[in-house]
Write an enzyme that holds these catalytic residues in place. Structure first.
Site, PDB file in Angstrom:
ATOM      1  N   TYR A 107       0.821  -1.206   0.000  1.00 35.89           N
ATOM      2  CA  TYR A 107       0.000   0.000   0.000  1.00 35.89           C
ATOM      3  C   TYR A 107       0.861   1.264   0.000  1.00 35.89           C
ATOM      4  O   TYR A 107       1.929   1.293   0.602  1.00 35.89           O
ATOM      5  CB  TYR A 107      -0.892   0.014   1.250  1.00 35.89           C
ATOM      6  CG  TYR A 107      -1.806   1.203   1.291  1.00 35.89           C
ATOM      7  CD1 TYR A 107      -2.981   1.204   0.556  1.00 35.89           C
ATOM      8  CD2 TYR A 107      -1.479   2.333   2.035  1.00 35.89           C
ATOM      9  CE1 TYR A 107      -3.815   2.305   0.569  1.00 35.89           C
ATOM     10  CE2 TYR A 107      -2.316   3.440   2.056  1.00 35.89           C
ATOM     11  CZ  TYR A 107      -3.481   3.421   1.319  1.00 35.89           C
ATOM     12  OH  TYR A 107      -4.301   4.507   1.325  1.00 35.89           O
ATOM     13  N   TRP A 109       1.087   5.743  -1.574  1.00 35.75           N
ATOM     14  CA  TRP A 109       0.714   6.746  -2.572  1.00 35.75           C
ATOM     15  C   TRP A 109       1.680   6.835  -3.738  1.00 35.75           C
ATOM     16  O   TRP A 109       1.402   7.506  -4.720  1.00 35.75           O
ATOM     17  CB  TRP A 109       0.580   8.111  -1.900  1.00 35.75           C
ATOM     18  CG  TRP A 109      -0.810   8.371  -1.453  1.00 35.75           C
ATOM     19  CD1 TRP A 109      -1.582   7.558  -0.679  1.00 35.75           C
ATOM     20  CD2 TRP A 109      -1.618   9.518  -1.764  1.00 35.75           C
ATOM     21  NE1 TRP A 109      -2.815   8.130  -0.475  1.00 35.75           N
ATOM     22  CE2 TRP A 109      -2.859   9.340  -1.126  1.00 35.75           C
ATOM     23  CE3 TRP A 109      -1.405  10.674  -2.497  1.00 35.75           C
ATOM     24  CZ2 TRP A 109      -3.881  10.284  -1.217  1.00 35.75           C
ATOM     25  CZ3 TRP A 109      -2.422  11.612  -2.576  1.00 35.75           C
ATOM     26  CH2 TRP A 109      -3.653  11.408  -1.939  1.00 35.75           C
TER      27      TRP A 109
HETATM   28  N1  MGD Z   1      -1.491   8.007  12.611  1.00 36.63           N
HETATM   29  C1  MGD Z   1      -1.954   8.084  11.360  1.00 36.63           C
HETATM   30  N2  MGD Z   1      -1.432   7.284  10.416  1.00 36.63           N
HETATM   31  C2  MGD Z   1      -1.893   7.354   9.156  1.00 36.63           C
HETATM   32  C3  MGD Z   1      -2.919   8.259   8.805  1.00 36.63           C
HETATM   33  C4  MGD Z   1      -3.470   9.083   9.821  1.00 36.63           C
HETATM   34  O1  MGD Z   1      -4.403   9.885   9.595  1.00 36.63           O
HETATM   35  N3  MGD Z   1      -2.940   8.989  11.088  1.00 36.63           N
HETATM   36  N4  MGD Z   1      -3.359   8.311   7.507  1.00 36.63           N
HETATM   37  C5  MGD Z   1      -3.222   7.111   6.716  1.00 36.63           C
HETATM   38  C6  MGD Z   1      -3.503   7.365   5.300  1.00 36.63           C
HETATM   39  S1  MGD Z   1      -5.044   8.041   4.970  1.00 36.63           S
HETATM   40  C7  MGD Z   1      -2.650   7.052   4.296  1.00 36.63           C
HETATM   41  S2  MGD Z   1      -3.170   7.228   2.671  1.00 36.63           S
HETATM   42  C8  MGD Z   1      -1.322   6.481   4.576  1.00 36.63           C
HETATM   43  C9  MGD Z   1      -0.237   6.979   3.601  1.00 36.63           C
HETATM   44  O2  MGD Z   1       0.891   6.191   3.679  1.00 36.63           O
HETATM   45  P1  MGD Z   1       1.917   6.045   2.435  1.00 36.63           P
HETATM   46  O3  MGD Z   1       1.216   6.247   1.151  1.00 36.63           O
HETATM   47  O4  MGD Z   1       2.656   4.777   2.618  1.00 36.63           O
HETATM   48  O5  MGD Z   1       2.892   7.288   2.695  1.00 36.63           O
HETATM   49  P2  MGD Z   1       3.892   8.018   1.707  1.00 36.63           P
HETATM   50  O6  MGD Z   1       4.856   8.765   2.568  1.00 36.63           O
HETATM   51  O7  MGD Z   1       3.119   8.814   0.702  1.00 36.63           O
HETATM   52  O8  MGD Z   1       4.654   6.818   1.000  1.00 36.63           O
HETATM   53  C10 MGD Z   1       4.831   6.674  -0.364  1.00 36.63           C
HETATM   54  C11 MGD Z   1       6.255   6.233  -0.627  1.00 36.63           C
HETATM   55  O9  MGD Z   1       6.415   5.983  -2.015  1.00 36.63           O
HETATM   56  C12 MGD Z   1       7.702   6.437  -2.417  1.00 36.63           C
HETATM   57  N5  MGD Z   1       7.684   6.681  -3.872  1.00 36.63           N
HETATM   58  C13 MGD Z   1       7.249   7.779  -4.529  1.00 36.63           C
HETATM   59  N6  MGD Z   1       7.376   7.621  -5.855  1.00 36.63           N
HETATM   60  C14 MGD Z   1       7.912   6.396  -6.050  1.00 36.63           C
HETATM   61  C15 MGD Z   1       8.270   5.647  -7.224  1.00 36.63           C
HETATM   62  O10 MGD Z   1       8.087   6.080  -8.353  1.00 36.63           O
HETATM   63  N7  MGD Z   1       8.778   4.399  -7.028  1.00 36.63           N
HETATM   64  C16 MGD Z   1       8.959   3.869  -5.792  1.00 36.63           C
HETATM   65  N8  MGD Z   1       9.455   2.626  -5.724  1.00 36.63           N
HETATM   66  N9  MGD Z   1       8.639   4.560  -4.677  1.00 36.63           N
HETATM   67  C17 MGD Z   1       8.115   5.794  -4.799  1.00 36.63           C
HETATM   68  C18 MGD Z   1       7.923   7.692  -1.617  1.00 36.63           C
HETATM   69  O11 MGD Z   1       9.302   8.002  -1.536  1.00 36.63           O
HETATM   70  C19 MGD Z   1       7.284   7.319  -0.273  1.00 36.63           C
HETATM   71  O12 MGD Z   1       8.231   6.807   0.624  1.00 36.63           O
HETATM   72  O13 MGD Z   1      -0.939   6.797   5.917  1.00 36.63           O
HETATM   73  C20 MGD Z   1      -1.900   6.367   6.879  1.00 36.63           C
HETATM   74  N10 MGD Z   1      -1.349   6.525   8.217  1.00 36.63           N
HETATM   75  N1  MGD Z   2      -1.420  18.444   3.337  1.00 38.51           N
HETATM   76  C1  MGD Z   2      -1.818  17.167   3.190  1.00 38.51           C
HETATM   77  N2  MGD Z   2      -3.074  16.908   2.763  1.00 38.51           N
HETATM   78  C2  MGD Z   2      -3.487  15.607   2.626  1.00 38.51           C
HETATM   79  C3  MGD Z   2      -2.620  14.521   2.896  1.00 38.51           C
HETATM   80  C4  MGD Z   2      -1.294  14.835   3.336  1.00 38.51           C
HETATM   81  O1  MGD Z   2      -0.472  13.936   3.608  1.00 38.51           O
HETATM   82  N3  MGD Z   2      -0.923  16.151   3.472  1.00 38.51           N
HETATM   83  N4  MGD Z   2      -3.071  13.229   2.743  1.00 38.51           N
HETATM   84  C5  MGD Z   2      -4.279  12.981   1.938  1.00 38.51           C
HETATM   85  C6  MGD Z   2      -4.900  11.699   2.316  1.00 38.51           C
HETATM   86  S1  MGD Z   2      -4.070  10.293   1.907  1.00 38.51           S
HETATM   87  C7  MGD Z   2      -6.093  11.592   2.925  1.00 38.51           C
HETATM   88  S2  MGD Z   2      -6.781  10.057   3.201  1.00 38.51           S
HETATM   89  C8  MGD Z   2      -6.846  12.772   3.334  1.00 38.51           C
HETATM   90  C9  MGD Z   2      -7.445  12.618   4.739  1.00 38.51           C
HETATM   91  O2  MGD Z   2      -8.345  13.633   4.974  1.00 38.51           O
HETATM   92  P1  MGD Z   2      -8.989  13.770   6.419  1.00 38.51           P
HETATM   93  O3  MGD Z   2      -9.286  12.431   6.967  1.00 38.51           O
HETATM   94  O4  MGD Z   2     -10.105  14.729   6.285  1.00 38.51           O
HETATM   95  O5  MGD Z   2      -7.755  14.469   7.205  1.00 38.51           O
HETATM   96  P2  MGD Z   2      -7.166  14.395   8.680  1.00 38.51           P
HETATM   97  O6  MGD Z   2      -6.113  15.449   8.697  1.00 38.51           O
HETATM   98  O7  MGD Z   2      -6.785  13.035   9.079  1.00 38.51           O
HETATM   99  O8  MGD Z   2      -8.365  14.799   9.631  1.00 38.51           O
HETATM  100  C10 MGD Z   2      -9.090  16.006   9.510  1.00 38.51           C
HETATM  101  C11 MGD Z   2      -9.451  16.538  10.869  1.00 38.51           C
HETATM  102  O9  MGD Z   2     -10.339  15.670  11.558  1.00 38.51           O
HETATM  103  C12 MGD Z   2     -10.321  16.074  12.909  1.00 38.51           C
HETATM  104  N5  MGD Z   2     -10.692  14.944  13.757  1.00 38.51           N
HETATM  105  C13 MGD Z   2      -9.921  13.939  14.215  1.00 38.51           C
HETATM  106  N6  MGD Z   2     -10.643  13.111  15.000  1.00 38.51           N
HETATM  107  C14 MGD Z   2     -11.902  13.605  15.020  1.00 38.51           C
HETATM  108  C15 MGD Z   2     -13.108  13.194  15.668  1.00 38.51           C
HETATM  109  O10 MGD Z   2     -13.200  12.186  16.359  1.00 38.51           O
HETATM  110  N7  MGD Z   2     -14.214  13.964  15.456  1.00 38.51           N
HETATM  111  C16 MGD Z   2     -14.182  15.081  14.680  1.00 38.51           C
HETATM  112  N8  MGD Z   2     -15.305  15.756  14.520  1.00 38.51           N
HETATM  113  N9  MGD Z   2     -13.059  15.498  14.085  1.00 38.51           N
HETATM  114  C17 MGD Z   2     -11.928  14.763  14.246  1.00 38.51           C
HETATM  115  C18 MGD Z   2      -8.913  16.558  13.209  1.00 38.51           C
HETATM  116  O11 MGD Z   2      -8.957  17.795  13.908  1.00 38.51           O
HETATM  117  C19 MGD Z   2      -8.284  16.660  11.834  1.00 38.51           C
HETATM  118  O12 MGD Z   2      -7.571  17.850  11.648  1.00 38.51           O
HETATM  119  O13 MGD Z   2      -5.990  13.912   3.350  1.00 38.51           O
HETATM  120  C20 MGD Z   2      -5.327  14.084   2.096  1.00 38.51           C
HETATM  121  N10 MGD Z   2      -4.742  15.392   2.151  1.00 38.51           N
HETATM  122 MO    MO Z   3      -5.128   8.440   2.672  1.00 35.00          MO
END
Ligand code: MGD
Ligand code: MGD
Ligand code: MO
Length: 767
Positions: A107, A109
């Site tokens: 998994y 991005w």
């Molecule tokens: N505590 C907490 N944890 C979370 C979340 C949270 O809200 N709270 N959010 C979750 C969510 S929604 C998501 S989507 C995940 C995201 O988690 P990830 O998608 O695993 O995070 P990234 O840092 O985007 O990792 C992508 C990796 O791909 C590598 N990469 C980029 N381009 C290429 C390429 O062309 N080739 C190769 N081989 N590698 C490449 C980058 O260097 C990077 O290290 O994290 C989750 N984890």
């Molecule tokens: N800048 C930036 N933007 C991103 C990403 C990134 O890595 N960087 N990642 C992207 C990805 S993969 C995803 S999945 C999306 C995720 O998008 P979201 O899930 O919307 O983003 P988060 O920042 O995890 O959470 C948004 C807000 O929810 C609030 N929150 C947390 N817990 C609770 C709760 O129990 N109740 C309520 N009411 N609010 C709560 C927190 O204050 C937090 O700031 O964001 C995307 N956008």
């Molecule tokens: Mo995500």
């Protein structure tokens, strides 16, 4: 002279210069360029962070040791040797243990170009050699992906595609009730790229038209700084209680649209009995909810009444379902909108994820652009994506998923590309233990992430700036020729070329490449785009002119949509794909699963970790997405580093929360619980609840032994989060449900670190 472009998940850029002179400027028509782009070039040109050539972990090379804790040395090897080792391991594992022993759920991005998408090539390659164990659903909205089909009859993707468009909200909505907010911070991103960032503009337009917003969130910063926003600083994890109390009020003031419920939904009776307490003896009154969610009784009463009087849109951010019982507030948000009877009309009803990504609600036609086919996977085994540690620890054991029982296969080899589990997974100390079990871990990366440092064989991949590609995705009306902006660093190779070599070694070279180089695939992709465009009445330029132009904006792509419009217009002809053909406020399919923690209807269940049940001094930890980067990507870039404190991740806390613990602004703090501990830098703000702290995801995991315990010195919240399924239904992650303790760090803090190569040793027999 023609312009050159490139693109990333955080935007599209004009390319100036090349290599050392490279500069990237956001495209001129982007109304709100993301700040993330400002850190891109510095991160990718940080040669200390980059992986220069293939390497093998010393312990593994010497005697196949599995002690993957970071800190082991690596041995540089030639591409020949590295590829022989990888193909040898794949061959050994599939021969002796079968292809299900290869886990390539992988998994993450990765990067935005359509062709050089690392996971797509990994899957295509492994499918040519008999398949692999895959992962299903996402970390982003795993709970929704399983729930929505049962209650709306739509897949999450279909639901997202039909979400009511922003202009209709801006024109028609009077009250936007935003659980979790609508944040310009998260709206910086769209997976697979975006040419513009329109969300702040839409929100402002709605405010100018008189819309107000009820921001229901522990943090004020989750919505625009505007007078039209009223902040309800809710206790995390308790939105469900607030929603039930709003429902209770709607019943009490007779504002429930019973005709709508009768015609378009099933299950109101069961839900009504839960709201009134007829079924469990607890009336879900505003007074009952106020105790739980810490929003005043009067404020709840007033909000319910405003919702009933206004043209109201209820939206739930994705974050709410990345929590224990994460399905419940999503389901109940939909139920509330149904009770108001405003579903299917312009600008009101129910939405999921407005602002969570840029493109949600974008008023543009969706075009199903082509991609490289991946072929069939002969292995049936899978895991819900966030069950990775369980998979490694519990081969053969049963897990529940969506009403079925499956078994974890016996994993011998892990292959990860384009993702970073030692950033994204919860309870990373547990993952590190589980990570010692497979016999081989293979990673392709361009930078030394915490995952690369815990692999046996690391193959250096090019970054998107080092190759040509095409940004095409159904969420964006522009196509961008991503033109190479610097030479590939060191010996790095495109993921595609790496897999082509491996396929050759395993006898499936032709099947993998179809005889095409990556340049030929790009031409193939463009020709396929031309056909798809043609079916959509769009004439694309030739491949040569597209490369010359650098960008093509599809004409006449403006299109607005209204969620559930057809269904509401004619529920018989456009019956939903649910069991009943209607919106399910109570689901017989879910009831029949008879799962612990699930009822047939949305219901209140206290989570296993709450401040109110914890010892005094405990705080909620929320771990939102970082403002300055994409997850852990670009953490070493200028923009991410600019926001750090003493090199560590900023931790946001209320001034009183800090004072009570002797913490001042800029201090190094220790955040801990039974699962782990990390250091971070204190930032004081009135814009967060007293009992909650926020530490964004993505700081480089770097565990050190300090005073007898392992502490991450950079501030990665995932040493503190819980690694359990949010329910037996979806098994989504519960990253936002965690209790922690906070103090001023009194020891000697090791200097913070960024991505860096582990120590290298030329000869594996050397220590
Ligand atoms: N505590 C907490 N944890 C979370 C979340 C949270 O809200 N709270 N959010 C979750 C969510 S929604 C998501 S989507 C995940 C995201 O988690 P990830 O998608 O695993 O995070 P990234 O840092 O985007 O990792 C992508 C990796 O791909 C590598 N990469 C980029 N381009 C290429 C390429 O062309 N080739 C190769 N081989 N590698 C490449 C980058 O260097 C990077 O290290 O994290 C989750 N984890
Ligand atoms: N800048 C930036 N933007 C991103 C990403 C990134 O890595 N960087 N990642 C992207 C990805 S993969 C995803 S999945 C999306 C995720 O998008 P979201 O899930 O919307 O983003 P988060 O920042 O995890 O959470 C948004 C807000 O929810 C609030 N929150 C947390 N817990 C609770 C709760 O129990 N109740 C309520 N009411 N609010 C709560 C927190 O204050 C937090 O700031 O964001 C995307 N956008
Ligand atoms: Mo995500």
């Amino acid at each position: 002279m023609s312009k050159r472009y490139t693109a990333a998940h955080w935007g599209a850029f004009e390319v100036r210069g090349y290599g050392d002179d490279l500069r990237l400027n956001p495209v001129a028509d982007d109304p709100h360029p993301s700040r993330i782009g400002a850190g891109w070039v510095s991160a990718i040109q940080d040669t200390k962070a980059r992986i220069h050539g293939p390497v093998v972990r010393r312990g593994w090379l010497k005697d196949r040791d599995k002690n993957r804790c970071a800190g082991d040395r690596f041995v540089p090897v030639s591409w020949e040797t590295a590829l022989d080792l990888v193909s040898g391991e794949l061959e050994r594992v599939r021969t002796h243990h079968g292809n299900s022993a290869i886990f390539a759920g992988s998994y993450g991005w990765a990067s935005a170009g359509r062709f050089h998408h690392a996971q797509s090539h990994l899957r295509r390659f492994l499918n040519t050699i008999g398949g692999f164990t895959r992962s299903v659903n996402t970390y982003s909205h795993g709970a929704a992906e399983v729930l929505l089909p049962h209650v709306t009859g739509m897949s999450h993707r279909q639901f997202q595609d039909q979400i009511t468009s922003w202009p209709l909200i801006a024109e028609n909505c009077e009250l936007l009730v935003a659980f979790g907010g609508v944040s310009a911070r998260t709206a910086q991103l769209t997976s697979s790229g975006t040419t513009g960032h329109e969300v702040p503009g839409w929100v402002n337009r709605a405010f100018s038209n008189g819309m107000t917003m009820a921001l229901i969130s522990p943090q004020r910063g989750d919505a625009a700084d505007h007078d039209a926003v009223e902040w309800f600083p809710i206790r995390p994890g308790t939105d469900m209680a607030l929603m039930l109390a709003i429902a209770y009020e709607l019943v009490r003031i007779e504002a429930v649209d019973l005709a709508f419920l009768e015609r378009y939904t099933v299950g109101w009776d069961a839900l009504k009995d839960h709201i009134s307490g007829a079924s469990d003896g607890i009336a879900k009154t505003p007074r009952w909810a106020a105790e739980i969610c810490d929003v005043d009784t009067d404020a709840i009463v007033e909000l319910a009444s405003r919702m009933a009087r206004s043209r109201t849109m209820i939206t739930v951010s994705w974050s709410l379902q990345r929590a224990e019982h994460g399905e419940q507030p999503l389901w109940m948000g939909l139920a509330l909108a149904a009770m108001l009877g405003q579903i299917g009309r312009p600008g009101t009803g129910f939405g999921f994820g407005y602002g969570s990504m840029t493109a949600i609600g974008r008023p543009a036609k969706l075009i199903g652009w082509p991609s490289v086919p991946q072929g069939p996977n002969a292995v049936p085994d899978f895991i819900p994506v966030a069950r990775i540690a369980d998979l490694l620890e519990r081969p053969g054991e049963v897990f529940h998923y969506n009403g079925e029982q499956h078994r974890f296969p016996d994993t011998r080899l892990v292959y990860w590309v384009g993702g970073n589990p030692f950033h994204h997974h919860q309870d990373l100390n547990r993952l590190e233990q589980a990570w010692q079990r497979p016999e081989a871990v293979i990673v392709h990366e361009h930078s030394w992430t915490a995952t690369a440092a815990r692999a046996d064989i690391v193959l250096p991949a090019t970054s998107p700036l080092e190759r040509n590609d095409i940004m095409i995705n159904r969420r964006d009306p522009s196509l961008i020729w991503m033109s190479r902006a610097m030479d590939p660093l060191g010996e790095s190779r495109n993921d595609y070329d790496i897999f082509a070599e491996l396929a050759d070694r395993l006898g499936t070279g032709q099947a993998f490449t179809d005889g095409r180089s990556s340049a030929q695939w790009l031409a193939w992709l463009w020709e396929s785009c031309v056909r798809v465009a043609d079916e959509n009445g769009i004439e694309l330029p030739s491949f040569e002119s597209f490369q010359e132009l650098g960008r093509f904006d599809c004409p006449n792509t403006s299109e607005t949509r209204i969620q559930f419009r057809d269904f509401v217009a004619d529920p018989d002809r456009h019956a939903l794909g649910t069991v009943s053909g209607k919106i399910e406020l109570s689901s017989s399919a879910i009831a029949d699963m008879d799962l612990d923690g699930m009822a047939s209807h949305p219901h209140w269940k206290r989570s296993g970790e709450t401040v109110t049940d914890a010892p005094s001094g405990a705080l909620f930890l929320i771990s939102p997405q970082p403002d300055t980067r994409l997850h852990a990507q670009l953490d070493n870039g200028n923009e991410s580093r600019r926001a750090k404190i003493d090199g560590r991740e900023p931790c946001y806390m209320h001034p009183d929360t800090a004072t009570a613990r002797g913490i001042g602004a800029g201090d190094i703090v220790l955040i801990e619980n039974a699962r782990g501990a990390c250091l971070a830098g204190a930032v004081l703000t009135e814009d967060i609840r007293l009992d909650t702290i926020a530490l964004a995801t993505g700081a480089l995991l770097d565990l050190h032994w300090i005073d007898g315990r392992r502490i991450d010195i950079n501030g990665n919240p995932n040493v503190l989060t819980r690694d359990e399924g949010c329910s037996h239904l979806s098994q989504g992650n519960m990253a936002h449900t965690a209790i922690v303790f906070l103090s001023r760090f009194r020891g000697d803090a090791p200097q913070a670190t960024t991505f860096h190569a582990p120590s290298m040793v030329a000869d594996p027999s050397l220590r």
